[in-house]
Design a protein around this motif. Structure first.
Motif, PDB file in Angstrom:
ATOM      1  N   GLU A 141       0.831  -1.201   0.000  1.00 20.25           N
ATOM      2  CA  GLU A 141       0.000   0.000   0.000  1.00 20.25           C
ATOM      3  C   GLU A 141       0.871   1.259   0.000  1.00 20.25           C
ATOM      4  OE1 GLU A 141      -2.624  -0.374   3.340  1.00 20.25           O
ATOM      5  OE2 GLU A 141      -3.836  -1.922   2.370  1.00 20.25           O
ATOM      6  N   TRP A 142       1.981   1.205   0.734  1.00 22.25           N
ATOM      7  CA  TRP A 142       2.887   2.354   0.790  1.00 22.25           C
ATOM      8  C   TRP A 142       3.533   2.598  -0.573  1.00 22.25           C
ATOM      9  CZ3 TRP A 142       8.255   2.750   0.206  1.00 22.25           C
ATOM     10  CH2 TRP A 142       8.787   3.995   0.509  1.00 22.25           C
ATOM     11  N   LYS A 143       3.961   1.509  -1.229  1.00 19.43           N
ATOM     12  CA  LYS A 143       4.589   1.636  -2.561  1.00 19.43           C
ATOM     13  C   LYS A 143       3.592   2.220  -3.571  1.00 19.43           C
ATOM     14  CE  LYS A 143       8.042  -1.990  -2.086  1.00 19.43           C
ATOM     15  NZ  LYS A 143       8.469  -3.338  -2.475  1.00 19.43           N
ATOM     16  N   ALA A 144       2.352   1.768  -3.520  1.00 20.94           N
ATOM     17  CA  ALA A 144       1.336   2.270  -4.437  1.00 20.94           C
ATOM     18  C   ALA A 144       1.082   3.757  -4.201  1.00 20.94           C
ATOM     19  CB  ALA A 144       0.046   1.478  -4.284  1.00 20.94           C
ATOM     20  N   ALA A 145       1.016   4.154  -2.949  1.00 18.26           N
ATOM     21  CA  ALA A 145       0.786   5.561  -2.623  1.00 18.26           C
ATOM     22  C   ALA A 145       1.970   6.406  -3.063  1.00 18.26           C
ATOM     23  CB  ALA A 145       0.541   5.713  -1.118  1.00 18.26           C
ATOM     24  N   LYS A 146       3.184   5.887  -2.895  1.00 19.09           N
ATOM     25  CA  LYS A 146       4.382   6.615  -3.313  1.00 19.09           C
ATOM     26  C   LYS A 146       4.389   6.809  -4.828  1.00 19.09           C
ATOM     27  CE  LYS A 146       9.397   6.452  -3.122  1.00 19.09           C
ATOM     28  NZ  LYS A 146      10.566   5.659  -2.810  1.00 19.09           N
ATOM     29  N   ALA A 147       4.057   5.750  -5.559  1.00 19.73           N
ATOM     30  CA  ALA A 147       4.019   5.842  -7.027  1.00 19.73           C
ATOM     31  C   ALA A 147       2.964   6.847  -7.468  1.00 19.73           C
ATOM     32  CB  ALA A 147       3.732   4.458  -7.619  1.00 19.73           C
ATOM     33  N   GLN A 148       1.826   6.843  -6.816  1.00 13.88           N
ATOM     34  CA  GLN A 148       0.748   7.785  -7.150  1.00 13.88           C
ATOM     35  C   GLN A 148       1.204   9.224  -6.888  1.00 13.88           C
ATOM     36  OE1 GLN A 148      -2.877   7.034  -5.005  1.00 13.88           O
ATOM     37  NE2 GLN A 148      -4.046   8.485  -6.228  1.00 13.88           N
ATOM     38  N   ALA A 149       1.919   9.431  -5.780  1.00 15.03           N
ATOM     39  CA  ALA A 149       2.407  10.773  -5.458  1.00 15.03           C
ATOM     40  C   ALA A 149       3.431  11.237  -6.493  1.00 15.03           C
ATOM     41  CB  ALA A 149       3.012  10.790  -4.056  1.00 15.03           C
ATOM     42  N   GLU A 150       4.326  10.335  -6.898  1.00 14.97           N
ATOM     43  CA  GLU A 150       5.323  10.696  -7.905  1.00 14.97           C
ATOM     44  C   GLU A 150       4.663  11.025  -9.238  1.00 14.97           C
ATOM     45  OE1 GLU A 150       7.970   7.346  -7.934  1.00 14.97           O
ATOM     46  OE2 GLU A 150       8.972   7.972  -6.084  1.00 14.97           O
ATOM     47  N   ASN A 151       3.655  10.234  -9.606  1.00 15.45           N
ATOM     48  CA  ASN A 151       2.908  10.480 -10.840  1.00 15.45           C
ATOM     49  C   ASN A 151       2.227  11.842 -10.805  1.00 15.45           C
ATOM     50  OD1 ASN A 151       2.990   8.815 -13.006  1.00 15.45           O
ATOM     51  ND2 ASN A 151       1.235   7.562 -12.407  1.00 15.45           N
ATOM     52  N   ALA A 152       1.602  12.153  -9.680  1.00 13.70           N
ATOM     53  CA  ALA A 152       0.897  13.427  -9.546  1.00 13.70           C
ATOM     54  C   ALA A 152       1.890  14.581  -9.630  1.00 13.70           C
ATOM     55  CB  ALA A 152       0.115  13.464  -8.242  1.00 13.70           C
ATOM     56  N   GLN A 153       3.066  14.402  -9.065  1.00 10.24           N
ATOM     57  CA  GLN A 153       4.083  15.454  -9.085  1.00 10.24           C
ATOM     58  C   GLN A 153       4.583  15.686 -10.518  1.00 10.24           C
ATOM     59  OE1 GLN A 153       4.660  17.193  -6.314  1.00 10.24           O
ATOM     60  NE2 GLN A 153       5.936  18.575  -7.486  1.00 10.24           N
ATOM     61  N   LYS A 154       4.804  14.604 -11.261  1.00 10.71           N
ATOM     62  CA  LYS A 154       5.251  14.734 -12.653  1.00 10.71           C
ATOM     63  C   LYS A 154       4.174  15.409 -13.504  1.00 10.71           C
ATOM     64  CE  LYS A 154       8.316  10.747 -12.641  1.00 10.71           C
ATOM     65  NZ  LYS A 154       8.504   9.365 -13.086  1.00 10.71           N
ATOM     66  N   PHE A 155       2.916  15.019 -13.273  1.00  9.12           N
ATOM     67  CA  PHE A 155       1.801  15.618 -14.013  1.00  9.12           C
ATOM     68  C   PHE A 155       1.718  17.113 -13.721  1.00  9.12           C
ATOM     69  CE2 PHE A 155      -2.804  16.587 -14.406  1.00  9.12           C
ATOM     70  CZ  PHE A 155      -2.940  16.365 -15.762  1.00  9.12           C
ATOM     71  N   LEU A 156       1.928  17.477 -12.449  1.00  7.20           N
ATOM     72  CA  LEU A 156       1.895  18.878 -12.063  1.00  7.20           C
ATOM     73  C   LEU A 156       3.001  19.660 -12.767  1.00  7.20           C
ATOM     74  CD1 LEU A 156       0.806  21.197 -10.316  1.00  7.20           C
ATOM     75  CD2 LEU A 156       2.370  20.457  -8.512  1.00  7.20           C
ATOM     76  N   GLN A 157       4.191  19.076 -12.860  1.00  4.77           N
ATOM     77  CA  GLN A 157       5.296  19.759 -13.531  1.00  4.77           C
ATOM     78  C   GLN A 157       4.972  19.996 -15.017  1.00  4.77           C
ATOM     79  OE1 GLN A 157       8.625  17.218 -12.663  1.00  4.77           O
ATOM     80  NE2 GLN A 157       8.939  18.117 -10.620  1.00  4.77           N
ATOM     81  N   ARG A 158       4.367  18.982 -15.639  1.00  8.13           N
ATOM     82  CA  ARG A 158       3.970  19.151 -17.047  1.00  8.13           C
ATOM     83  C   ARG A 158       2.929  20.257 -17.187  1.00  8.13           C
ATOM     84  NH1 ARG A 158       2.141  13.625 -18.057  1.00  8.13           N
ATOM     85  NH2 ARG A 158       3.575  12.842 -16.565  1.00  8.13           N
ATOM     86  N   MET A 159       1.973  20.262 -16.271  1.00  8.40           N
ATOM     87  CA  MET A 159       0.899  21.264 -16.327  1.00  8.40           C
ATOM     88  C   MET A 159       1.458  22.668 -16.073  1.00  8.40           C
ATOM     89  SD  MET A 159      -1.795  19.797 -17.245  1.00  8.40           S
ATOM     90  CE  MET A 159      -3.224  20.718 -16.839  1.00  8.40           C
TER      91      MET A 159
END
Length: 186
Positions: A141-159
């Motif tokens: 669960e921790w790994k999944a949450a970490k991956a989701q946070a990293e994805n959201a951060q990358k998406f934010l940088q693109r935006m």
């Protein structure tokens, strides 16, 4: 002039006689001063240990009474109600005492034993620590949450890049920012 001297000498003599008489009266007992007279009381306040409505006044005004003598009779209705209430409380306490001395019923004993076994099982589980399966699940669960946070951060940088060039709407950038914040808090 002669007349005023006579009056003055009579007054001095009367004063000396009065002082001498007072000294002679007090000479015998110097610790007390005796004066005769009558003491009269204007108000006497009488109270009772219990309150209530007066049924009958037995003593008359000015009558001499002795300690413990009845002065008034109170209505018994309030006392009867208080007595009935006290008797009901006594019966309740006696019933409770009967239950306590009789002991617990078998059903109550079984319920208490079941609650004790359940509490013991919970305690044993807490003492033994988490199982490997629970640890593995928490790690996944921790790994999944970490991956989701990293994805959201990358998406934010693109935006952010697109928002600076004004290629996306402000609302889309705000949504990406909110998702990155939520993912970072998890």
């Amino acid at each position: 002039m002669k007349r005023s001297k006579v009056i003055l000498s009579i007054l001095v003599m009367v004063c000396l006689l009065g002082a001498g008489y007072a000294w002679w009266r007090n000479k015998g007992d110097s610790s007390s001063f005796v004066v005769s007279g009558i003491i009269e009381a204007d108000d006497i306040h009488v109270g009772s240990k219990v309150g209530g409505r007066v049924l009958k006044v037995v003593a008359k005004e000015g009558q001499t009474v002795k300690n413990g003598e009845t002065l008034v009779l109170l209505e018994p209705k309030e006392f009867d109600a208080s007595l009935a209430e006290a008797q009901a409380s006594l019966r309740q306490a006696e019933a409770k005492l009967g239950l306590l001395t009789a002991g617990s019923r078998p059903e109550e004993i079984e319920q208490a034993e079941a609650a004790a076994k359940l509490a013991q099982a919970d305690l044993d589980q807490l003492i033994s620590g988490p199982r490997q399966q629970e640890i593995d699940q928490a790690a996944a669960e921790w790994k999944a949450a970490k991956a989701q946070a990293e994805n959201a951060q990358k998406f934010l940088q693109r935006m952010e890049g697109l928002a600076k060039r004004e290629l996306v709407a402000k609302q889309e950038y705000d949504d990406a920012l909110t998702k990155a914040d939520e993912a970072g808090q998890k």
